[in-house]
Design a protein around this motif. Structure first.
Motif, PDB file in Angstrom:
ATOM      1  N   GLU A   1       9.510  -9.735 -13.327  1.00  0.00           N
ATOM      2  CA  GLU A   1       8.649  -8.549 -13.226  1.00  0.00           C
ATOM      3  C   GLU A   1       8.159  -8.272 -11.801  1.00  0.00           C
ATOM      4  O   GLU A   1       7.054  -8.663 -11.420  1.00  0.00           O
ATOM      5  N   VAL A   2       8.997  -7.587 -11.035  1.00  0.00           N
ATOM      6  CA  VAL A   2       8.601  -7.123  -9.710  1.00  0.00           C
ATOM      7  C   VAL A   2       7.795  -5.838  -9.872  1.00  0.00           C
ATOM      8  O   VAL A   2       8.249  -4.893 -10.520  1.00  0.00           O
ATOM      9  N   HIS A   3       6.592  -5.796  -9.316  1.00  0.00           N
ATOM     10  CA  HIS A   3       5.688  -4.659  -9.502  1.00  0.00           C
ATOM     11  C   HIS A   3       5.397  -3.974  -8.172  1.00  0.00           C
ATOM     12  O   HIS A   3       5.262  -4.634  -7.138  1.00  0.00           O
ATOM     13  N   LEU A   4       5.252  -2.666  -8.216  1.00  0.00           N
ATOM     14  CA  LEU A   4       4.836  -1.863  -7.063  1.00  0.00           C
ATOM     15  C   LEU A   4       3.384  -1.439  -7.271  1.00  0.00           C
ATOM     16  O   LEU A   4       3.039  -0.900  -8.321  1.00  0.00           O
ATOM     17  N   TYR A   5       2.525  -1.711  -6.297  1.00  0.00           N
ATOM     18  CA  TYR A   5       1.096  -1.403  -6.358  1.00  0.00           C
ATOM     19  C   TYR A   5       0.451  -1.927  -7.652  1.00  0.00           C
ATOM     20  O   TYR A   5      -0.178  -1.173  -8.409  1.00  0.00           O
ATOM     21  N   PRO A   6       0.616  -3.221  -7.957  1.00  0.00           N
ATOM     22  CA  PRO A   6       0.106  -3.753  -9.231  1.00  0.00           C
ATOM     23  C   PRO A   6      -1.422  -3.773  -9.297  1.00  0.00           C
ATOM     24  O   PRO A   6      -2.103  -3.818  -8.273  1.00  0.00           O
ATOM     25  N   PHE A   7      -1.929  -3.752 -10.527  1.00  0.00           N
ATOM     26  CA  PHE A   7      -3.364  -3.824 -10.781  1.00  0.00           C
ATOM     27  C   PHE A   7      -4.126  -2.804  -9.938  1.00  0.00           C
ATOM     28  O   PHE A   7      -5.165  -3.111  -9.343  1.00  0.00           O
ATOM     29  N   GLU A   8      -3.589  -1.593  -9.863  1.00  0.00           N
ATOM     30  CA  GLU A   8      -4.220  -0.503  -9.109  1.00  0.00           C
ATOM     31  C   GLU A   8      -4.391  -0.868  -7.636  1.00  0.00           C
ATOM     32  O   GLU A   8      -5.461  -0.737  -7.061  1.00  0.00           O
ATOM     33  N   ASP A   9      -3.309  -1.369  -7.058  1.00  0.00           N
ATOM     34  CA  ASP A   9      -3.214  -1.603  -5.616  1.00  0.00           C
ATOM     35  C   ASP A   9      -3.907  -2.877  -5.150  1.00  0.00           C
ATOM     36  O   ASP A   9      -4.466  -2.924  -4.049  1.00  0.00           O
ATOM     37  N   LYS A  10      -3.866  -3.937  -5.962  1.00  0.00           N
ATOM     38  CA  LYS A  10      -4.388  -5.225  -5.490  1.00  0.00           C
ATOM     39  C   LYS A  10      -3.528  -5.777  -4.365  1.00  0.00           C
ATOM     40  O   LYS A  10      -3.968  -6.585  -3.550  1.00  0.00           O
ATOM     41  N   CYS A  11      -2.254  -5.373  -4.343  1.00  0.00           N
ATOM     42  CA  CYS A  11      -1.377  -5.631  -3.211  1.00  0.00           C
ATOM     43  C   CYS A  11      -0.275  -4.571  -3.274  1.00  0.00           C
ATOM     44  O   CYS A  11      -0.308  -3.695  -4.140  1.00  0.00           O
ATOM     45  N   ASP A  12       0.679  -4.625  -2.353  1.00  0.00           N
ATOM     46  CA  ASP A  12       1.714  -3.586  -2.324  1.00  0.00           C
ATOM     47  C   ASP A  12       2.875  -3.902  -3.261  1.00  0.00           C
ATOM     48  O   ASP A  12       3.353  -3.030  -3.994  1.00  0.00           O
ATOM     49  N   VAL A  13       3.345  -5.133  -3.228  1.00  0.00           N
ATOM     50  CA  VAL A  13       4.457  -5.558  -4.086  1.00  0.00           C
ATOM     51  C   VAL A  13       4.134  -6.956  -4.609  1.00  0.00           C
ATOM     52  O   VAL A  13       3.602  -7.798  -3.873  1.00  0.00           O
ATOM     53  N   ALA A  14       4.451  -7.193  -5.881  1.00  0.00           N
ATOM     54  CA  ALA A  14       4.205  -8.514  -6.463  1.00  0.00           C
ATOM     55  C   ALA A  14       5.400  -8.932  -7.302  1.00  0.00           C
ATOM     56  O   ALA A  14       6.091  -8.094  -7.890  1.00  0.00           O
ATOM     57  N   VAL A  15       5.625 -10.239  -7.349  1.00  0.00           N
ATOM     58  CA  VAL A  15       6.621 -10.821  -8.257  1.00  0.00           C
ATOM     59  C   VAL A  15       5.834 -11.618  -9.273  1.00  0.00           C
ATOM     60  O   VAL A  15       5.414 -12.751  -8.998  1.00  0.00           O
ATOM     61  N   GLY A  16       5.594 -11.008 -10.443  1.00  0.00           N
ATOM     62  CA  GLY A  16       4.719 -11.617 -11.432  1.00  0.00           C
ATOM     63  C   GLY A  16       3.385 -11.950 -10.815  1.00  0.00           C
ATOM     64  O   GLY A  16       2.800 -11.137 -10.092  1.00  0.00           O
ATOM     65  N   LEU A  17       2.888 -13.170 -11.103  1.00  0.00           N
ATOM     66  CA  LEU A  17       1.691 -13.672 -10.419  1.00  0.00           C
ATOM     67  C   LEU A  17       2.066 -14.755  -9.401  1.00  0.00           C
ATOM     68  O   LEU A  17       1.207 -15.457  -8.888  1.00  0.00           O
TER      69      LEU A  17
ATOM     70  N   PHE B   1       4.128 -14.253  -6.362  1.00  0.00           N
ATOM     71  CA  PHE B   1       4.000 -13.762  -4.992  1.00  0.00           C
ATOM     72  C   PHE B   1       3.202 -12.462  -4.975  1.00  0.00           C
ATOM     73  O   PHE B   1       3.527 -11.530  -5.719  1.00  0.00           O
ATOM     74  N   GLY B   2       2.193 -12.398  -4.130  1.00  0.00           N
ATOM     75  CA  GLY B   2       1.481 -11.152  -3.869  1.00  0.00           C
ATOM     76  C   GLY B   2       1.711 -10.783  -2.416  1.00  0.00           C
ATOM     77  O   GLY B   2       1.412 -11.561  -1.507  1.00  0.00           O
ATOM     78  N   ILE B   3       2.270  -9.599  -2.173  1.00  0.00           N
ATOM     79  CA  ILE B   3       2.721  -9.229  -0.830  1.00  0.00           C
ATOM     80  C   ILE B   3       2.037  -7.949  -0.382  1.00  0.00           C
ATOM     81  O   ILE B   3       2.077  -6.930  -1.084  1.00  0.00           O
ATOM     82  N   ASP B   4       1.420  -7.989   0.787  1.00  0.00           N
ATOM     83  CA  ASP B   4       0.823  -6.810   1.405  1.00  0.00           C
ATOM     84  C   ASP B   4       1.607  -6.486   2.675  1.00  0.00           C
ATOM     85  O   ASP B   4       1.774  -7.362   3.531  1.00  0.00           O
TER      86      ASP B   4
END
Length: 454
Positions: A356-372, A374-377
């Motif tokens: 589950e690669v996410h774009l702007y997850p949790f209303e922009d907690k970061c820019d891209v995330a891979v599940g929980l 990696f959180g990437i800004d």
């Protein structure tokens, strides 16, 4: 000190720390605050004897003691100027002209002609200039705002020009005519978080998001951010499609309606069509400092950096049926999003759907995330020291993830091999242990080849 001695930065004489080690450590701390890289610091240390080192530190202390009131005034002037520019931008967006109506009987109109904070900044700048034996060139608000499209070292009073914290700062983006990220960062130092342009954008959108169910809100936010990021310029048909999306309520669609404005005729060719960038969908325009017959380039600076050769879509868009995102959206959402979207596409291809690669997850907690995991800004700061100071002040949302990554836009590290190391050296030690600082291309390569960061 023990870590620096183990790394060979401090001189080792026996097992005990010496007085010379204390002087060395003080010198290293001072030079790091001045944004000098560690290899240069070590080289300088090897050239200084104990007396030279003590003399250098003593002179530095004397300067700081004699200049501390001036340093405070410089900081106050910089923060007030940044805050005043934000206030002036808000007034212009509300339809008030700059500098017109100071004597108007309506106090609201008089206050927006030149915001109080900007007038106070002019006073501080005048004091700094006159105190340095210079002529005050900031008395005209129009000239002051024009100056602010250039680095402070080019025009500001000497105390600002020579202060390493502010010398390279540009407060107004010359292309989009909106306050820069650096302007927002300075205003934030003064506690003016609510007036930062990006926060204002989010606050206005937040009104509509808050009326959605908790389960729908994150998806609606990502939908809106992704649409704006991928549509710097949009047709009426494209806008109408997103307006009708079942996730969006009236408040969100109203926000979108005011976020796009009809394209001005000066962007169209003689046939009434606007060329569209094939890479990012922004308009292709003539450079601001060139004649109308010159070659076209993408309006987004981030796209120009990624794709030096412009490429138009086969079908240009018709004037009258085409809308352009507001300048603040072009700067704060569209241009930075090019690296965010590229990273999202690359990681989606690397990781399985289960991750589950996410774009702007949790209303922009970061820019891209891979599940929980990696959180990437993604960060696009020209000045590595200012980026580090920003991260030291606050890293929002990234505490949710097992591993935290600051991915620096490729255009910032290109031909600047010292950039990433300068960021790392300026981070607080605890934060430096918690986050990875990598260029976007390096991050993609590591995850593609190893699937992990350690």
């Amino acid at each position: 000190m023990r870590k620096w001695r183990q790394e060979g930065i401090l001189t080792r004489v026996g097992r005990q720390f010496t007085g010379y080690n204390v002087l060395e450590a003080a010198y290293v701390s001072w030079q790091r605050k001045e944004a000098v890289n560690m290899s240069t610091i070590v080289a300088r240390l090897r050239e200084l004897g104990m007396e030279d080192l003590a003399a250098a530190l003593t002179q530095k202390a004397r300067i700081e003691l004699s200049d501390s009131p001036s340093a405070q005034r410089v900081e106050q002037a910089a923060i007030l100027l940044a805050y005043g520019i934000l206030k002036q931008f808000q007034a212009v967006r509300a339809g008030y002209p700059v500098g017109v109506g100071l004597s108007h009987p309506n106090p609201q109109i008089a206050a927006t002609a030149i915001p109080l904070e900007l007038r106070q900044a002019q006073t501080h700048l005048a004091r700094l200039a006159i105190g340095s034996g210079q002529v005050d060139v900031c008395a005209s608000v129009h000239e002051l705002l024009a100056f602010c499209t250039r680095p402070l070292r080019d025009w500001a009073p000497l105390p600002l020009q020579t202060d390493e914290r502010y010398a390279s700062v540009v407060l107004i983006n010359q292309e989009y005519h909106v306050p820069t990220q650096e302007c927002g960062d300075l205003a934030e130092l003064g506690g003016h978080l609510a007036d930062i342009v990006e926060k204002q954008l989010y606050k206005q959108l937040r009104t509509g998001l808050d009326k959605l169910d908790d389960t729908d809100r994150p998806a609606a936010y990502t939908l809106v951010r992704q649409f704006v990021a991928t549509h710097p310029m949009a047709t009426w048909s494209e806008l109408a499609t997103v307006y009708r999306h079942p996730l969006l309520n009236k408040e969100i669609t109203d926000w979108l309606r005011v976020s796009y404005e009809p394209v001005h005729a000066h962007l169209a060719n003689r046939q009434g069509y606007i060329p569209r960038c094939g890479h990012c969908r922004a308009p292709l325009v003539h450079p601001a400092d060139s004649r109308h017959g010159s070659a076209l380039q993408c309006q987004l600076s981030g796209c120009r950096a990624m794709h030096p050769q412009p490429q138009a879509t086969p079908n240009p868009l018709k004037l009258g049926d085409t809308y352009l995102a507001r300048p603040e959206l072009l700067q704060y959402w569209c241009s930075p999003a090019l690296e965010e979207l590229r990273l999202y596409r690359e990681l989606s291809a690397i990781f399985s759907p289960a991750e589950e690669v996410h774009l702007y997850p949790f209303e922009d907690k970061c820019d891209v995330a891979v599940g929980l995991r990696f959180g990437i800004d993604v960060k696009d700061y020209h000045d590595p020291v200012r980026l580090a100071h920003k991260l030291n002040h606050r890293v929002e949302g990234l505490h949710l993830y097992e591993e935290v990554v600051i991915a620096v836009a490729q255009r910032q590290v290109r031909n600047r091999p010292e950039y990433l190391q300068q960021v790392r050296e300026q981070l607080h030690p605890k934060l430096a242990r918690r986050i990875h600082v990598l260029a976007v291309d390096d991050l993609i390569h590591i995850l593609r080849t190893r699937g992990r960061l350690d």
